[in-house]
Structures are given as C-alpha cells and as structure tokens.
Design a protein around this motif. Sequence first.
Motif, PDB file in Angstrom:
ATOM      1  N   VAL A  53       8.557  26.155   3.170  1.00  0.00           N
ATOM      2  CA  VAL A  53       9.437  25.135   2.450  1.00  0.00           C
ATOM      3  C   VAL A  53       9.390  23.638   2.917  1.00  0.00           C
ATOM      4  O   VAL A  53       9.772  22.745   2.193  1.00  0.00           O
ATOM      5  N   LEU A  54       8.846  23.576   4.264  1.00  0.00           N
ATOM      6  CA  LEU A  54       8.885  22.382   4.559  1.00  0.00           C
ATOM      7  C   LEU A  54       8.005  21.230   3.601  1.00  0.00           C
ATOM      8  O   LEU A  54       8.242  20.315   3.352  1.00  0.00           O
ATOM      9  N   PHE A 233      21.913  21.390  13.437  1.00  0.00           N
ATOM     10  CA  PHE A 233      21.584  20.299  12.664  1.00  0.00           C
ATOM     11  C   PHE A 233      21.049  19.216  13.253  1.00  0.00           C
ATOM     12  O   PHE A 233      20.179  18.401  12.662  1.00  0.00           O
ATOM     13  N   VAL A 234      21.618  18.597  14.456  1.00  0.00           N
ATOM     14  CA  VAL A 234      20.899  17.403  15.023  1.00  0.00           C
ATOM     15  C   VAL A 234      19.434  17.811  15.249  1.00  0.00           C
ATOM     16  O   VAL A 234      18.656  16.882  14.925  1.00  0.00           O
ATOM     17  N   PRO A 239      12.049  14.889  13.275  1.00  0.00           N
ATOM     18  CA  PRO A 239      10.842  15.485  12.457  1.00  0.00           C
ATOM     19  C   PRO A 239      10.181  16.503  12.953  1.00  0.00           C
ATOM     20  O   PRO A 239      10.052  16.747  14.268  1.00  0.00           O
ATOM     21  N   LEU A 240      10.059  17.578  11.831  1.00  0.00           N
ATOM     22  CA  LEU A 240       9.469  18.803  12.333  1.00  0.00           C
ATOM     23  C   LEU A 240      10.598  19.791  12.972  1.00  0.00           C
ATOM     24  O   LEU A 240      10.177  20.956  13.448  1.00  0.00           O
ATOM     25  N   GLY A 241      11.566  19.122  13.514  1.00  0.00           N
ATOM     26  CA  GLY A 241      12.401  20.244  14.123  1.00  0.00           C
ATOM     27  C   GLY A 241      12.915  21.331  13.679  1.00  0.00           C
ATOM     28  O   GLY A 241      13.027  22.376  14.220  1.00  0.00           O
ATOM     29  N   ALA A 242      13.313  21.075  12.149  1.00  0.00           N
ATOM     30  CA  ALA A 242      13.771  22.371  11.471  1.00  0.00           C
ATOM     31  C   ALA A 242      12.684  23.418  11.544  1.00  0.00           C
ATOM     32  O   ALA A 242      13.018  24.562  11.402  1.00  0.00           O
ATOM     33  N   VAL A 243      11.530  22.943  11.534  1.00  0.00           N
ATOM     34  CA  VAL A 243      10.201  24.097  11.329  1.00  0.00           C
ATOM     35  C   VAL A 243      10.153  24.771  12.721  1.00  0.00           C
ATOM     36  O   VAL A 243      10.301  25.907  12.924  1.00  0.00           O
ATOM     37  N   LEU A 244       9.905  23.859  13.885  1.00  0.00           N
ATOM     38  CA  LEU A 244       9.906  24.206  15.215  1.00  0.00           C
ATOM     39  C   LEU A 244      10.981  25.177  15.794  1.00  0.00           C
ATOM     40  O   LEU A 244      10.722  26.245  16.530  1.00  0.00           O
TER      41      LEU A 244
END
Length: 278
Positions: A53-54, A233-234, A239-244
């Motif tokens: 999705v990224l 959310f924060v 950057p890449l936080g949502a993935v990791l």
Amino acid sequence: MPSGRPAGPLVPVVKGRGFKDLGSGAVYFLRGLGWVARRPGKWLFGLIPALIVLVLYVALLGSLALNLDDAARSVTPFADHWSSGARTATHVMAGIALFGAAAFLAVLTFTALTLLVGDPFYERIAVAVEDSMGGAPPDPGIPLLTQILRAVKDALILGLYAVGFGLLFFVLGFLPVVGQTVVPVVAACVSGYFLSGELTAVMLERRGLVRRDRFALLRAHRSLAVGFGATAFVVFLIPLGAVLAMPGAVAGGAILTRERLVPAIPGGNADRVSPPYH
C-alpha cells in the motif's frame, strides 16, 4: 452458547477514566511495538501488506507535493488580485492546509486499506498476541465472501468519514494561528479515534461485534481510544512510520482489546465469543 444477537443495545459496564486513559492508550501502542520487537518474524510478516500500500500512497502524495503550489493557487482564486504579500501568505496557508488534509486522509485510509489488503496477515498477528496472553477465541466461521464484503463496506464508510473530516480540517486550516496549531491536534485526535476502531476490529469481530457495536464500545472508552489511536497517528506521520509500526499497532490493538474492551462487554470475558452479527 446463546444463539442470535443479544437483546438490547451494547452498553459497556466499565466506563473510561477520562484524561487518565489518554496516557493508558499511548502505553498500549508502545506495548504492541514491544511485542513485535521481541518477535521479529511476526514484524517482518506484518510489513508485507503495508509495503504494498505504501507504494501507492507515496506516488499519490508525491504527486501532490510536486504540484502543491499549483493546487494551492487553484483553491484560492479569490486571492489572485491581492497584494503580493497577502497572496503569497494565502497560498502558503492553503498549501499547508491542503497537504495537511491529504496527510490526514492518507493516514486514516492507509490503515483501513492496509488492514483490508493484509487482513490474513494481521489476523494471524492478533491471534498470536491473544494466544500469548492465554488463548484467542476460535474463528467464528464467517464465510470468506461475507468477510470481504463487510470489510469493504466498513472501509468505504470510514473513507466517507475521512473525506468529510478532511474537508472540514482543510477549511479550518485557513484560520490564522488556530489553523496551524489547534486544528492539527484536533485532527490527530479524531483520526486516532477512528484508527482505534480499525486496529481493534479483528479481535472484536471474532467476538461477534459488528462495526456499530465496536464503536459503541469505543465511545464509552473514548479517551482510551483517542490516546491509543492518536499515538499511532503521530507515529504514522513519520516517514515510513506507518509501514514499520503497523504490525506493532495491530498487536497493541489486540492487547487493548483483550485487557480493556472485552471485559467491558456485558457478561464479557477474555474468552467470550458471540455468534456473528448480520
């Protein structure tokens, strides 16, 4: 085991503790990160759908960033004949508001889309979390097509909420000072509430709760849900936080569900399973 839907509305018997639960919610997110950190195989497994999705979201947000000046001008035609300073300031505020609204939509819908794409991945992680805490409820045996249709419906409804709030925050972003300070905080809290609904969905659905019942439960624990989801959310904005962090967020949602939400269901306990609601 009872059959059919329980009579009456779902009214939690345990109420939230106000602002104290904001911190507790953040702790559950950190505990989820800790759980996957001790199990790197689960973490790597959970990265797969998020990476897919990224790629899509990077392309969309990157395109917006490259064309942000033109986009800001297109939504502020009223400023075309203003003085240079006022016009520039308006374009800057419009650009910040526009990209902020896009980021809000991206984070909220990224989670929904990633969970939709990676449902088999994240269900395995959530089940593993509960197994490590004494045992997960059995699979309710809902047909695959029903699960897919329900997940798509929930994702579309969440998407409509995201668009509505995104437009609202975009407009409010034009307010001097408030639009660049208070509005982002409110956006994080609203986004966090809905993220909590997504990240706790897997194990609550296993216990027979459909979307409206899940959110009824979260409303009674709003501070806890906001604290957990806003922290996610924060982190997802990094950057890449949502993935990791996605595997850890799912794990944190499972821990939160097990320890705080399930005991709040009338007659509920960690092993409670109700027939699926239709």
